[in-house]
Structure formats: structure tokens, C-alpha cells
Write a protein that holds these residues in place. Structure first.
Motif, PDB file in Angstrom:
ATOM      1  N   SER A 231      28.119  31.849  28.786  1.00 27.36           N
ATOM      2  CA  SER A 231      26.859  32.557  29.023  1.00 27.36           C
ATOM      3  C   SER A 231      27.039  33.810  29.877  1.00 27.36           C
ATOM      4  O   SER A 231      26.210  34.720  29.827  1.00 27.36           O
ATOM      5  CB  SER A 231      25.844  31.615  29.684  1.00 27.36           C
ATOM      6  OG  SER A 231      26.437  30.922  30.768  1.00 27.36           O
TER       7      SER A 231
ATOM      8  N   ALA B  91      27.682  26.570  23.923  1.00 27.53           N
ATOM      9  CA  ALA B  91      26.283  26.118  23.905  1.00 27.53           C
ATOM     10  C   ALA B  91      25.565  26.462  22.612  1.00 27.53           C
ATOM     11  O   ALA B  91      24.536  25.880  22.294  1.00 27.53           O
ATOM     12  CB  ALA B  91      25.531  26.734  25.086  1.00 27.53           C
TER      13      ALA B  91
ATOM     14  N   TYR C 286      22.616  31.965  23.412  1.00 29.98           N
ATOM     15  CA  TYR C 286      22.652  32.502  24.767  1.00 29.98           C
ATOM     16  C   TYR C 286      21.497  33.476  24.976  1.00 29.98           C
ATOM     17  O   TYR C 286      21.294  34.392  24.180  1.00 29.98           O
ATOM     18  CB  TYR C 286      23.995  33.208  25.005  1.00 29.98           C
ATOM     19  CG  TYR C 286      25.164  32.277  24.785  1.00 29.98           C
ATOM     20  CD1 TYR C 286      25.565  31.387  25.772  1.00 29.98           C
ATOM     21  CD2 TYR C 286      25.822  32.251  23.555  1.00 29.98           C
ATOM     22  CE1 TYR C 286      26.617  30.502  25.553  1.00 29.98           C
ATOM     23  CE2 TYR C 286      26.870  31.376  23.326  1.00 29.98           C
ATOM     24  CZ  TYR C 286      27.261  30.500  24.333  1.00 29.98           C
ATOM     25  OH  TYR C 286      28.290  29.618  24.091  1.00 29.98           O
TER      26      TYR C 286
ATOM     27  N   SER D 146      19.179  35.757  30.916  1.00 27.99           N
ATOM     28  CA  SER D 146      19.502  34.695  31.871  1.00 27.99           C
ATOM     29  C   SER D 146      20.184  35.268  33.107  1.00 27.99           C
ATOM     30  O   SER D 146      20.698  36.388  33.102  1.00 27.99           O
ATOM     31  CB  SER D 146      20.424  33.660  31.228  1.00 27.99           C
ATOM     32  OG  SER D 146      21.724  34.209  31.052  1.00 27.99           O
TER      33      SER D 146
ATOM     34  N   SER E 184      27.347  20.711  30.615  1.00 33.26           N
ATOM     35  CA  SER E 184      26.092  21.459  30.498  1.00 33.26           C
ATOM     36  C   SER E 184      25.897  22.045  29.108  1.00 33.26           C
ATOM     37  O   SER E 184      24.781  22.091  28.594  1.00 33.26           O
ATOM     38  CB  SER E 184      26.044  22.588  31.536  1.00 33.26           C
ATOM     39  OG  SER E 184      26.086  22.076  32.849  1.00 33.26           O
ATOM     40  N   ASP E 185      26.983  22.493  28.491  1.00 29.01           N
ATOM     41  CA  ASP E 185      26.876  23.149  27.189  1.00 29.01           C
ATOM     42  C   ASP E 185      26.716  22.159  26.038  1.00 29.01           C
ATOM     43  O   ASP E 185      26.031  22.451  25.050  1.00 29.01           O
ATOM     44  CB  ASP E 185      28.095  24.034  26.933  1.00 29.01           C
ATOM     45  CG  ASP E 185      28.070  25.324  27.745  1.00 29.01           C
ATOM     46  OD1 ASP E 185      27.010  25.615  28.343  1.00 29.01           O
ATOM     47  OD2 ASP E 185      29.092  26.029  27.784  1.00 29.01           O
TER      48      ASP E 185
ATOM     49  N   LEU F 269      23.098  21.269  25.045  1.00 29.93           N
ATOM     50  CA  LEU F 269      22.436  22.421  24.433  1.00 29.93           C
ATOM     51  C   LEU F 269      22.881  22.580  22.984  1.00 29.93           C
ATOM     52  O   LEU F 269      22.066  22.837  22.090  1.00 29.93           O
ATOM     53  CB  LEU F 269      22.753  23.693  25.224  1.00 29.93           C
ATOM     54  CG  LEU F 269      22.267  23.727  26.679  1.00 29.93           C
ATOM     55  CD1 LEU F 269      22.816  24.957  27.391  1.00 29.93           C
ATOM     56  CD2 LEU F 269      20.741  23.721  26.729  1.00 29.93           C
TER      57      LEU F 269
ATOM     58  N   SER G  44      21.385  19.814  20.811  1.00 25.94           N
ATOM     59  CA  SER G  44      19.965  20.075  20.554  1.00 25.94           C
ATOM     60  C   SER G  44      19.784  21.109  19.446  1.00 25.94           C
ATOM     61  O   SER G  44      18.886  20.984  18.605  1.00 25.94           O
ATOM     62  CB  SER G  44      19.293  20.557  21.844  1.00 25.94           C
ATOM     63  OG  SER G  44      17.953  20.905  21.618  1.00 25.94           O
ATOM     64  N   GLU G  45      20.633  22.124  19.423  1.00 32.62           N
ATOM     65  CA  GLU G  45      20.541  23.168  18.396  1.00 32.62           C
ATOM     66  C   GLU G  45      20.726  22.604  16.993  1.00 32.62           C
ATOM     67  O   GLU G  45      20.147  23.104  16.030  1.00 32.62           O
ATOM     68  CB  GLU G  45      21.591  24.252  18.644  1.00 32.62           C
ATOM     69  CG  GLU G  45      21.305  25.175  19.810  1.00 32.62           C
ATOM     70  CD  GLU G  45      20.268  26.240  19.489  1.00 32.62           C
ATOM     71  OE1 GLU G  45      19.814  26.309  18.324  1.00 32.62           O
ATOM     72  OE2 GLU G  45      19.903  26.988  20.403  1.00 32.62           O
TER      73      GLU G  45
END
Length: 280
Positions: free
Chosen positions: A7, A45, A48, A52, A122-123, A126, A129-130
Motif C-alpha cells: 500500500s 491485498a 489499494y 490512504s 492484514s492483507d 482484504l 474479501s475481494e
């Protein structure tokens, strides 16, 4: 141990080159009706947000995708890639940058397969979910290098393997060579694309030499430098090493890299390169 977050760097000059090559390979594979597997060993992830805190802190996208965004002289070689960028930024503001998994999702056909792995705590959620509504996709929190053993060869006997490690540790440079050797042993006809950063040129020279020593043929190197090589900290260039490239890729990147260099590097520093590490 896993601290790298893409990111901070999404949409920079390295991403532009990487995803241009990725999109051209996918489009070439689609020229045959038979399905193929897209395997992304270090997927990140997926999406992006360019507003952010991470992205704003570095602003790297401003010297990457932002310089190409909405130009009216886009070369034909960039059309598929830019179609995906436009899809995720429909309101004419550059808000999102799609990583390699989302570029693949947009360009692949309904009957192709997507296999993505990501280890970062963390990634990974995400990314999962995508793709939770995409029946083509398998998303695992797993070691990407191991997938080169467990997922190859694909049932279709056609495949594109993208390797984009973070190079947090110097051992990554050796691990990618071992990974390619393992994958190639199982699936010698697949297309493998390895991204690399140029931080210390000697590391890349060693990487190239070790790939030469594998005995694998048809290895193409593609590189865009935004600064001359330097001993100072920071990435001065990046590139893609492609094994079994589609037959058009060499000419396509020879055509488009000078344009990308002109647009991304107004100062004219750096260089472009398209050459064979090992030919046929």
C-alpha cells in the motif's frame, strides 16, 4: 517478520511496468480458447486506496500511474491495463489502484482459474474479501513458493505464474530461483514472470547469473530505470524476468518502454532494457 505493505508503493513506476507485462501476457494467453491457470504467489491485498495514509505518505503513485492517467496518447500495448485502471476509477478521479489479482480478475475469462496466496495477516483478509464471490478463485493464506510444488502442473496444462515477492530478506533472491526451478521441473511449458527491484545492481546480476545456471531456455528480461544505478538506499529501477514469454511480448515491450520512460521519467534519467538472458 512480514512487515512489507504494498500500500505504500501501489501505482508507482514499478507497478506500471509489472502490470503492463502481466496484462500483455494474459491477453496473449486468451488468444487460444483453452482455459489456463493464473497463479499469483505473493498477491497482496488486491486493491489499494490512493488516498490512504500509506499512499499519501510516499506519494509514489504520483510519479507512476498518475502520469499516465487520462492521457490521450496511450499506446495500444497499454490498452488492456488501462481498461482495468479505468474500471476501478469510473468517476474520473484516480482513487484506487488494482493490484495484480484484480487485474487478473478483470482480464481473465469465466472459465479460467485464479489461485492466489498471501501470508501477511492484514492483507490476506482484504484479498479474501475481494474474491469471496468469484467462483474461479482460490485464495489461501499460504507460502507462495510452496504453491509452485503443489499446484503445478495445472489440469489445463496452460498457466501463467506471477512471482512478486517483497524482497524483505536477501534470501528472497535465492528463494525465487529455487521456486522457478521447482515450478519448471513440474511444468516446463508454463509462463513464469518474476518481478525484481534494483536496489543494489550486484544482487540483480547475481539473480540473472543464477537463472542462467539453471539451464532453462527462453528467459526474457524487461527493465525500466528511473535513476542511474546507485549505492544509496532506494529503488532506482525495476523489471520483469519472463520465462516462456508469449511470442509477441519482446516486440510489445520494445515498442512501449520508450514511451513509458518518456512519460514516467521527464528528466530522462535511467534507461530501458528488453533483452534475452537465455534465448531458445
Amino acid at each position: 517478520m512480514l512487515s512489507y505493505r504494498h500500500s505504500f508503493h501501489a501505482g508507482n513506476h514499478a507497478d506500471v511496468v509489472k502490470h503492463t507485462v502481466q496484462s500483455l501476457i494474459i491477453e496473449s494467453l486468451k488468444e487460444k480458447e483453452k482455459p489456463f491457470l493464473y497463479l499469483d504467489t505473493h498477491a497482496g491485498a488486491g486493491r489499494y486506496f490512493l488516498g490512504s495514509e500509506h499512499s499519501e505518505k510516499t506519494g509514489e503513485y504520483l510519479e507512476g500511474i498518475a502520469r499516465i492517467w487520462q492521457r490521450d496518447d496511450i499506446p495500444a500495448e497499454l490498452e488492456a491495463y488501462m481498461q482495468v485502471i479505468n474500471y476501478f476509477n469510473r468517476n474520473e478521479n484516480l482513487k484506487y489502484y488494482p493490484g495484480s489479482p484484480l487485474i487478473a480478475r478483470q482480464l481473465l475469462r469465466d472459465y479460467d482459474q485464479i489461485h492466489l496466496t498471501e501470508l501477511h495477516s492484514s492483507d490476506y483478509p482484504l484479498l479474501r474479501s475481494e474474491f469471496q464471490k468469484d467462483d474461479r478463485a482460490k485464495v489461501l493464506k499460504a507460502d507462495g513458493y510452496q504453491q509452485l510444488k503443489s499446484q503445478l502442473p495445472p489440469m489445463s496444462r496452460r498457466g501463467f505464474i506471477l512471482m512478486d515477492p517483497p524482497y524483505e530478506m536477501k534470501t528472497d533472491y535465492q528463494a525465487v530461483v529455487e521456486g522457478i526451478k521447482e515450478g519448471y521441473k513440474r511444468f516446463a511449458t508454463g509462463t513464469y514472470a518474476l518481478w525484481y527491484p534494483v536496489v543494489m545492481r550486484q544482487q540483480i546480476k547475481r539473480l540473472v547469473r543464477e537463472l542462467e545456471e539453471t539451464g532453462i531456455r527462453r528467459i526474457l528480461q524487461i527493465e525500466l530505470a528511473v535513476q542511474p544505478d546507485s549505492d544509496r538506499r532506494g529503488m532506482t529501477a525495476s523489471g520483469m524476468i519472463v520465462i516462456n514469454p508469449p511470442w509477441k511480448l519482446e516486440q510489445q515491450m520494445t515498442n512501449v518502454l520508450p514511451w513509458l520512460h518518456k512519460v514516467l521519467v521527464p528528466s530522462g534519467h535511467g534507461h530501458t532494457k528488453v533483452s534475452w538472458i537465455t534465448p531458445e
